[in-house]
Design a protein around this motif. Structure first.
Motif, PDB file in Angstrom:
ATOM      1  N   ARG A   1     -11.259   3.518 -12.276  1.00 43.08           N
ATOM      2  CA  ARG A   1      -9.954   3.859 -12.821  1.00 43.08           C
ATOM      3  C   ARG A   1      -9.303   2.575 -13.302  1.00 43.08           C
TER       4      ARG A   1
ATOM      5  N   TYR B   1      -6.348   0.898 -14.076  1.00 42.17           N
ATOM      6  CA  TYR B   1      -4.913   1.087 -13.933  1.00 42.17           C
ATOM      7  C   TYR B   1      -4.132   0.308 -14.979  1.00 42.17           C
TER       8      TYR B   1
ATOM      9  N   TYR C   1      -8.439   7.641 -22.299  1.00 43.09           N
ATOM     10  CA  TYR C   1      -7.854   8.766 -21.563  1.00 43.09           C
ATOM     11  C   TYR C   1      -7.405   9.805 -22.577  1.00 43.09           C
TER      12      TYR C   1
ATOM     13  N   GLU D   1      -4.372  13.692 -16.205  1.00 42.91           N
ATOM     14  CA  GLU D   1      -5.089  12.590 -15.551  1.00 42.91           C
ATOM     15  C   GLU D   1      -4.373  11.257 -15.815  1.00 42.91           C
TER      16      GLU D   1
ATOM     17  N   LEU E   1      -2.520   8.601 -13.179  1.00 50.82           N
ATOM     18  CA  LEU E   1      -2.857   7.180 -13.204  1.00 50.82           C
ATOM     19  C   LEU E   1      -1.602   6.319 -13.380  1.00 50.82           C
TER      20      LEU E   1
END
Length: 114
Positions: A73, A75, A91, A96, A100
């Motif tokens: 992931r 960030y 993304y 989702e 995040l």
């Protein structure tokens, strides 16, 4: 906000546009109070300020993209001095991305606010 996109027509550009769309959805839902964080929280995350200064900011928020590692992931991060917001490419699911972004804002303590 200004966005630093890759070359038009490239696959990377398409991934960046998907991420920007998710960011727009996140910001709209934050304004509508449908997220765990507010627009003020977002502003603090990106700028370090909890409100817009009387004379405004010296420059616009600048969005820069990075490629996340597979199965990781990536960030979002921010550089508050330059008003840079670093977002992961790729993304395309607003839900989702919202999760995040919320995690990044909530877990980003910032400036010793523990």
């Amino acid at each position: 906000m200004t966005v630093e996109y890759s070359e038009a027509g490239s696959n990377i550009r398409s991934q960046e546009e998907d991420t920007v769309y998710c960011l727009e959805v996140f910001l709209q839902e934050s304004e509508d109070k449908k997220t765990k964080t507010s627009l003020g929280d977002f502003l603090t995350f990106v700028t370090g300020a909890d409100s817009i200064p009387p004379l405004g900011f010296s420059n616009q928020i600048h969005i820069i993209f990075f490629s996340k590692e597979r199965k990781m992931r990536g960030y979002p991060t921010a550089s508050t001095c330059g008003l840079d917001l670093h977002l992961p490419r790729g993304y395309d699911d607003p839900l989702e991305f919202t999760t995040l972004m919320e995690e990044a804002i909530i877990n980003g303590k910032g400036f010793g606010k523990l």
